[in-house]
Design a protein around this motif. Structure first.
Motif, PDB file in Angstrom:
ATOM      1  N   GLY A  10     133.784  76.188  52.477  1.00 41.92           N
ATOM      2  CA  GLY A  10     134.012  77.624  52.368  1.00 41.92           C
ATOM      3  C   GLY A  10     133.047  78.378  51.500  1.00 41.92           C
ATOM      4  N   ALA A  11     132.465  77.736  50.355  1.00 46.52           N
ATOM      5  CA  ALA A  11     131.515  78.729  49.445  1.00 46.52           C
ATOM      6  C   ALA A  11     130.032  78.865  50.414  1.00 46.52           C
ATOM      7  CB  ALA A  11     131.171  77.705  48.311  1.00 46.52           C
ATOM      8  N   LEU A  12     129.645  77.844  51.001  1.00 40.91           N
ATOM      9  CA  LEU A  12     128.587  77.967  51.737  1.00 40.91           C
ATOM     10  C   LEU A  12     128.437  78.911  53.030  1.00 40.91           C
ATOM     11  CD1 LEU A  12     127.766  76.304  54.766  1.00 40.91           C
ATOM     12  CD2 LEU A  12     128.515  74.555  53.400  1.00 40.91           C
ATOM     13  N   CYS A  13     129.732  78.949  53.715  1.00 46.71           N
ATOM     14  CA  CYS A  13     129.936  79.998  54.863  1.00 46.71           C
ATOM     15  C   CYS A  13     130.154  81.168  54.327  1.00 46.71           C
ATOM     16  CB  CYS A  13     131.458  79.315  55.429  1.00 46.71           C
ATOM     17  SG  CYS A  13     131.284  77.930  56.626  1.00 46.71           S
ATOM     18  N   HIS A  14     130.445  81.462  53.266  1.00 48.46           N
ATOM     19  CA  HIS A  14     130.388  82.930  52.585  1.00 48.46           C
ATOM     20  C   HIS A  14     129.007  83.416  52.706  1.00 48.46           C
ATOM     21  CE1 HIS A  14     132.320  86.233  50.214  1.00 48.46           C
ATOM     22  NE2 HIS A  14     130.884  86.302  49.923  1.00 48.46           N
ATOM     23  N   THR A  15     128.151  82.847  51.996  1.00 48.32           N
ATOM     24  CA  THR A  15     126.759  83.218  52.026  1.00 48.32           C
ATOM     25  C   THR A  15     126.165  83.168  53.504  1.00 48.32           C
ATOM     26  OG1 THR A  15     126.395  82.088  49.822  1.00 48.32           O
ATOM     27  CG2 THR A  15     124.376  82.520  50.865  1.00 48.32           C
ATOM     28  N   LEU A  16     126.453  82.088  54.305  1.00 47.94           N
ATOM     29  CA  LEU A  16     125.818  82.191  55.665  1.00 47.94           C
ATOM     30  C   LEU A  16     126.437  83.602  56.375  1.00 47.94           C
ATOM     31  CD1 LEU A  16     124.450  80.487  57.891  1.00 47.94           C
ATOM     32  CD2 LEU A  16     126.703  79.715  58.463  1.00 47.94           C
ATOM     33  N   GLN A  17     127.691  83.748  56.401  1.00 45.69           N
ATOM     34  CA  GLN A  17     128.465  84.855  57.091  1.00 45.69           C
ATOM     35  C   GLN A  17     127.704  86.444  56.456  1.00 45.69           C
ATOM     36  OE1 GLN A  17     132.505  84.096  56.290  1.00 45.69           O
ATOM     37  NE2 GLN A  17     132.235  82.258  57.510  1.00 45.69           N
ATOM     38  N   ASP A  18     127.817  86.460  55.061  1.00 45.54           N
ATOM     39  CA  ASP A  18     127.049  87.400  54.572  1.00 45.54           C
ATOM     40  C   ASP A  18     125.800  88.024  54.967  1.00 45.54           C
ATOM     41  OD1 ASP A  18     129.155  88.277  53.201  1.00 45.54           O
ATOM     42  OD2 ASP A  18     128.481  88.007  51.080  1.00 45.54           O
ATOM     43  N   PHE A  19     125.074  86.977  55.522  1.00 46.69           N
ATOM     44  CA  PHE A  19     123.612  87.359  55.892  1.00 46.69           C
ATOM     45  C   PHE A  19     123.412  88.250  57.190  1.00 46.69           C
ATOM     46  CE2 PHE A  19     120.608  86.310  59.235  1.00 46.69           C
ATOM     47  CZ  PHE A  19     119.230  86.489  58.921  1.00 46.69           C
ATOM     48  N   TYR A  20     124.547  88.087  57.838  1.00 46.23           N
ATOM     49  CA  TYR A  20     124.923  88.688  59.219  1.00 46.23           C
ATOM     50  C   TYR A  20     125.125  90.243  58.818  1.00 46.23           C
ATOM     51  CZ  TYR A  20     123.748  84.512  61.193  1.00 46.23           C
ATOM     52  OH  TYR A  20     123.049  83.379  61.653  1.00 46.23           O
ATOM     53  N   SER A  21     125.812  90.535  57.831  1.00 41.60           N
ATOM     54  CA  SER A  21     126.383  91.854  57.284  1.00 41.60           C
ATOM     55  C   SER A  21     125.265  92.388  56.362  1.00 41.60           C
ATOM     56  CB  SER A  21     127.669  91.634  56.665  1.00 41.60           C
ATOM     57  OG  SER A  21     128.058  92.902  55.966  1.00 41.60           O
ATOM     58  N   HIS A  22     124.546  91.642  55.888  1.00 45.78           N
ATOM     59  CA  HIS A  22     123.924  92.395  54.594  1.00 45.78           C
ATOM     60  C   HIS A  22     122.138  92.538  55.272  1.00 45.78           C
ATOM     61  CE1 HIS A  22     126.930  91.209  51.397  1.00 45.78           C
ATOM     62  NE2 HIS A  22     127.360  91.708  52.207  1.00 45.78           N
ATOM     63  N   SER A  23     121.961  91.789  56.124  1.00 47.14           N
ATOM     64  CA  SER A  23     120.698  91.938  56.610  1.00 47.14           C
ATOM     65  C   SER A  23     120.261  92.655  57.721  1.00 47.14           C
ATOM     66  CB  SER A  23     119.872  90.565  56.966  1.00 47.14           C
ATOM     67  OG  SER A  23     120.527  89.956  58.096  1.00 47.14           O
ATOM     68  N   ASN A  24     119.136  92.843  58.308  1.00 49.30           N
ATOM     69  CA  ASN A  24     119.022  93.639  59.594  1.00 49.30           C
ATOM     70  C   ASN A  24     118.918  92.777  60.834  1.00 49.30           C
ATOM     71  OD1 ASN A  24     116.508  92.519  58.850  1.00 49.30           O
ATOM     72  ND2 ASN A  24     115.289  94.428  59.575  1.00 49.30           N
ATOM     73  N   TRP A  25     119.409  91.626  60.867  1.00 50.05           N
ATOM     74  CA  TRP A  25     119.231  90.543  61.782  1.00 50.05           C
ATOM     75  C   TRP A  25     120.003  91.354  63.140  1.00 50.05           C
ATOM     76  CZ3 TRP A  25     116.660  86.356  63.073  1.00 50.05           C
ATOM     77  CH2 TRP A  25     116.939  85.787  64.169  1.00 50.05           C
ATOM     78  N   VAL A  26     120.917  91.715  62.946  1.00 45.42           N
ATOM     79  CA  VAL A  26     121.814  92.231  64.134  1.00 45.42           C
ATOM     80  C   VAL A  26     121.151  93.693  64.562  1.00 45.42           C
ATOM     81  CG1 VAL A  26     124.009  93.453  64.931  1.00 45.42           C
ATOM     82  CG2 VAL A  26     124.134  91.678  63.566  1.00 45.42           C
ATOM     83  N   GLU A  27     120.720  94.550  63.776  1.00 41.21           N
ATOM     84  CA  GLU A  27     119.812  95.721  63.912  1.00 41.21           C
ATOM     85  C   GLU A  27     118.508  95.278  64.678  1.00 41.21           C
ATOM     86  OE1 GLU A  27     122.266  97.107  60.587  1.00 41.21           O
ATOM     87  OE2 GLU A  27     121.175  95.111  61.244  1.00 41.21           O
ATOM     88  N   LEU A  28     117.835  94.033  64.691  1.00 41.11           N
ATOM     89  CA  LEU A  28     116.743  93.756  65.395  1.00 41.11           C
ATOM     90  C   LEU A  28     116.911  93.313  66.676  1.00 41.11           C
ATOM     91  CD1 LEU A  28     114.968  91.501  62.487  1.00 41.11           C
ATOM     92  CD2 LEU A  28     114.272  93.760  63.160  1.00 41.11           C
TER      93      LEU A  28
END
Length: 965
Positions: free
Chosen positions: A157-175
């Motif tokens: 659960g803890a590692l998934c939080h960090t993994l999931q936040d990457f897609y909300s907090h970075s510009n990976w989707v915007e790229l």
């Protein structure tokens, strides 16, 4: 009912203040947006369904469930069930519990590590965030290998939080990315194309639109960035993007605005759904890696799908216990042999012996025959003085058993380790396990063989105060203290057979001390079977009344309502299978204390957890007892499908008749938030009432009720801590904790213990002072030889100056040796022989490969994840001294694909996929063929067949193309 306050035993804890909820996907609930809870649950359901589908396909069975984001827990559980038994009679609680444990651990990161840039991949902390993810993945794999599934879910659960936040907090989707950034779970791959520390990444938002604030050159060059966030300062590097939101002070500084996609109202909320879907896929990707490393069956156990009931014994092995040990063997062997291969077969076995001065070791196994051998090896000897280490043995079992287990303690002696009573009670409250004591000859003289006298005996009896200790712990847990003679113990062990069944629910339970004459009612619904009523006490007189008015006295062994077994202080009423539905009544009259418990089997059950509100409106789990006299919130999940309507959630006084009603808010068909206006002063149980709707008939809805067996209570102060989830063996781990009280200050007694007797240093007291708070430090050290994946539970307790109130925090850690091997096994094809005619069933094909791990920890295992041929393995030493695992695969020409999975000793995974396309070809490629684990490579030689390999290193030696996800 088996309730669930899972946060008390893993990475969950409170803080002095409510941290701002602006730095991540919302943890649990958010209208119109997708939360960490939903992302985690969707990914688990989809991946679990895929595993069950693959198993069904390999076994030639149909699997018709569509795999999408509309899956429900009950639908996946039903589709994954292979038993012919009706799914309504099978336990779904463990599946719900596993998912809940995982997403609550995920949500807790927003509270425990609210301001950590690494945990949320803020401030371009990509390397630090990936370290957290990869260390978490390693911890999950190590925990699963040790069968420590609770610890594995905490880490997951803890590692998934960090993994999931990457897609909300970075510009990976915007790229414009269309697939997850697989490099986050592969530390052997470089983190490329990250914006430099002085590279501008954003321009100010042009309000009210903030959708185009990322600089065009960043998008064109595919530079990776994430938003900066701080609640204290507006400082950030020049030109950098901010996270954004009300609490982010950096977003008011040029360039203004933010890029987070946490919910639909965020600055980049128009991309929220795309970011959430990407996070689901990324979570599935890490689940697939864990699946390959651990195997399908272990993965399903991690998800709670292979857990039914647990058979857990804590047994006194001193001299006078020979008869008791023989009876424990008899009843356990009977359960194992009669249920082997059925849906009622226990999924796990726990055994803890104790005497004086020793206790343990803990035997925890899924192998029934190993459990038989372990219990068969017990013998009764020694025990010069009467008291034994009973509570130490029980504490070890509570920490080692799964959540909501039924644990049975066999003893005829008082407890020597009375100082552990509060810790045992804490663990009962945390784990929601039920403890039943089987006390033989508690009032009579007992004989103990003196250690120093081979033929001498001493005569002693258990003091009433010690019997009351066992009664108190049993009542707190929802169990029973059954007092019998050794001659009648074999009759009393019927309660073990009753409890060792799947889908066991508690309908009603009360304790009266002192005893009074009272009438009690309980409701039986159509989903129930095997309903049993237990009355324990010295001399209770009772009469049972059915909904139709038929009665049966407790003195009638076989009557119109059921059969009654009387043994010692226990009366067990097994109700007849017909005419059960409706409201029942039982009248009890007794001058001494007694308990009443009603259980049955049903798929309808519930889980609950106290949660607390964050600023911003969402909730995170609460780690310990709620504040007495204040309002509180329960998060309730109901199992049993969409046919359940919840009408009441109540806090019922455990030893009285007071009730506190909750206000219910539905969060869908099966989840509810329940507001409690005021936590009572008295211990309580949670009771749920509602209606069952039968869609197959036109009958009116039926009333139902369920109850938590384990007591809860409030406190006038709280104790919190902020741990990591892993510790290194031999390295002291320093943990800070805080005590906060709403009462007067004073000196609070502090106790700290682990279930594995690890070294713990802590202050004996803390002075809350005039401000009502104090801080302390605990140092925990695991022995240097502790095996990776070992879990340990640290319990920190505090008691007020008057010794009238207490609270706790219980933290579960995984002991992990530092991982330095991040390279996956390498596959080299030695030969492929495919001489396949048109009629494929008349011939077979062969594959030979060499598997190596270079300078890594070595290959631990090779298995098939695809293909139904035969696989044989051998080990050889190459000319350069490298250990080589030779894999030889043979299959029918009708089975044209195979995928080998190689796992090294720290869980790194490599896969090797081969597919034959046309007959009559034998090729022996030279060189070593490997690819990235996220890639898929197809090699065509002579136009006759294709070979696809997926490994965790670059392709070398053959002409290939490869992709990075």
């Amino acid at each position: 009912m088996v309730s669930l306050v899972v946060v008390a035993v893993f990475l969950l804890c409170g803080t002095l203040f409510q941290p701002p909820q602006t730095a991540a996907f919302k943890p649990l609930f958010q209208d119109g947006s997708i939360t960490h809870r939903e992302i985690t649950q969707m990914a688990i359901l989809r991946k679990t369904a895929e595993v069950c589908r693959d198993i069904a396909t390999a076994q030639g069975r149909d699997f018709t469930l569509p795999i999408n984001n509309r899956l429900t827990t009950s639908a996946v559980h039903k589709a994954c069930t292979t038993s012919s038994t009706s799914s309504s009679a099978l336990a779904t609680l463990s599946f719900y519990s596993a998912i809940t444990e995982t997403y609550l651990s995920n949500a807790a990161v927003d509270q425990v590590f609210a301001l950590s840039e690494a945990h949320h991949i803020d401030n371009e902390a990509f390397s630090e965030g990936r370290d957290l993810i990869t260390r978490g993945v390693a911890a999950v794999k190590a925990s699963v290998q040790q069968k420590s599934y609770i610890s594995a879910r905490i880490s997951l659960g803890a590692l998934c939080h960090t993994l999931q936040d990457f897609y909300s907090h970075s510009n990976w989707v915007e790229l414009g990315s269309t697939a997850p950034f697989s490099t986050l779970i592969k530390p052997d791959l470089p983190l490329n194309n990250i914006a430099g520390p002085s590279t501008p990444t954003c321009k100010s938002c042009t309000w009210p639109n903030c959708g185009d604030n990322i600089l065009p050159e960043i998008l064109l060059q595919k530079k990776l960035t994430s938003g900066y966030f701080s609640i204290f300062s507006s400082t950030k590097p020049a030109g950098k993007c901010s996270h954004g939101g009300f609490f982010d002070r950096t977003s008011s500084r040029e360039p203004t605005g933010g890029i987070n996609k946490d919910d639909i109202s965020s600055d980049h909320g128009f991309l929220h759904l795309r970011a959430a879907e990407m996070a689901i896929n990324a979570t599935m990707e890490v689940l697939q890696d864990i699946r390959l490393a651990t195997g399908d069956q272990a993965f399903l156990r991690l998800m709670g799908l292979r857990q039914t009931s647990v058979l857990a014994f804590v047994i006194d092995t001193t001299g006078s216990m020979s008869d008791d040990i023989e009876e424990a063997k008899r009843v356990s062997f009977s359960i194992i042999d009669s249920r082997r291969g059925t849906s009622e077969e226990p999924s796990e076995y726990i055994l803890v012996p104790f005497n004086d001065p020793d206790f343990g070791p803990l035997t925890r196994t899924e192998d029934a025959d190993l459990f038989k051998r372990s219990i068969n090896s017990l013998s009764a000897s020694g025990g010069g003085d009467l008291p034994e280490m009973c509570l130490s043995g029980l504490l070890l079992a509570l920490a080692g058993a799964p959540q909501s287990s039924d644990i049975f303690v066999f003893t005829d002696a008082a407890a020597k380790d009375l100082e552990l009573k509060s810790t045992v009670q804490v663990m009962i409250e945390c784990t929601k396990s039920t403890v039943t004591f089987l006390l033989t000859s508690p009032f009579s003289f007992r004989r103990r063989r003196d250690v120093s006298q081979s033929q001498g005996f001493t005569s002693r009896s258990i003091p009433l105060s010690d019997i009351q200790l066992y009664r108190d712990l049993a009542h707190v847990s929802g169990g029973q203290a059954i007092e019998v003679t050794k001659a009648t113990l074999s009759l009393a062990t019927a309660v073990i057979t009753d409890a060792s069944t799947s889908a066991l629910v508690t309908l009603f339970q009360v304790v009266r001390n002192p005893g009074i004459a009272e009438n009690f009612t309980f409701v039986l619904d159509p989903s129930l079977s095997n309903v049993t009523v237990y009355v324990t006490g010295d001399s209770p007189v009772f009469t049972l009344y059915s909904p139709t008015g038929v009665s049966q006295s407790g003195s009638v062994a076989d009557g119109p309502l059921g059969s009654i077994l009387t043994v010692g202080n226990l009366k067990r009423v097994k109700l007849n299978s017909t005419g059960q539905t409706g409201e029942w009544k039982i009248s009890i009259n007794s001058t001494s204390s007694y308990s009443l418990k009603v259980t049955g089997q049903s798929s309808v059950n519930f889980l609950f957890n106290f949660v607390e509100r964050l600023e911003g409106g969402d909730f995170t789990p609460k780690a310990n007892r709620p504040f007495t006299g204040r309002n509180a919130t329960l998060f309730v999940s109901v199992t049993g499908g969409d046919s359940v309507t919840v009408t009441d959630v109540l806090l019922v006084e455990a030893s009285g008749s007071n009730v506190v009603n909750g206000t219910i808010k539905a969060l869908g068909a099966t989840d509810f938030l329940v507001n409690i206006d005021r936590i009572p002063e008295w211990p309580f149980v949670v009771q749920l009432k509602g209606l069952l709707n039968d869609s197959t008939t036109r009958s009116l809805p039926s009333r139902f009720q369920r109850q938590s067996p384990t007591q809860q209570q409030g406190s006038r102060f709280t104790i919190t801590a902020q741990p990591n989830s892993t510790i290194e063996p031999g390295t002291p781990f320093v943990l800070n904790f805080t005590l906060v009280t709403n009462a007067t200050g004073g000196s609070y007694t502090i106790r700290a213990r682990t279930d594995r007797s690890f070294s713990v240093s802590f202050p004996s007291s803390l002075n809350a002072g005039t401000e009502g708070s104090a801080q302390g430090t605990i140092t925990l050290t695991a022995p240097s030889n502790t095996e990776s994946g070992t879990d340990v539970t640290l319990t920190i307790e505090a008691e007020d100056p008057e010794s009238s109130d207490s609270n706790y925090v219980a933290l579960r850690f995984t002991v992990m040796t530092k991982v330095t091997d991040f390279s996956s096994p390498v596959c080299q094809v030695v030969s492929i022989k495919a001489d396949c005619p048109v009629e494929c069933s008349r011939a077979s094909w062969e594959l030979s490969t060499n598997l190596t791990d270079g300078n890594g920890t070595g290959i631990a295992g090779v298995s098939l994840s695809r293909g139904n041929g035969s696989l044989s393995l051998s080990n050889v030493m190459s000319a350069d001294g490298t250990n080589v695992t030779v894999a030889f695969y043979n299959a029918s020409c009708c089975s044209q694909e195979v995928e080998l999975v190689a796992v090294d000793r720290v869980g790194n995974v490599g896969t090797c996929f081969t597919s034959i396309k046309s007959p009559s070809t034998t090729v022996s490629p030279s060189g070593s063929t490997t690819v990235s684990p996220s890639g898929s490579t197809t090699v065509s030689l002579n136009g006759s067949y294709s070979v696809s390999f997926s490994m965790c290193v670059a392709l070398v030696g053959l002409l290939v193309s490869f992709l990075y996800g």
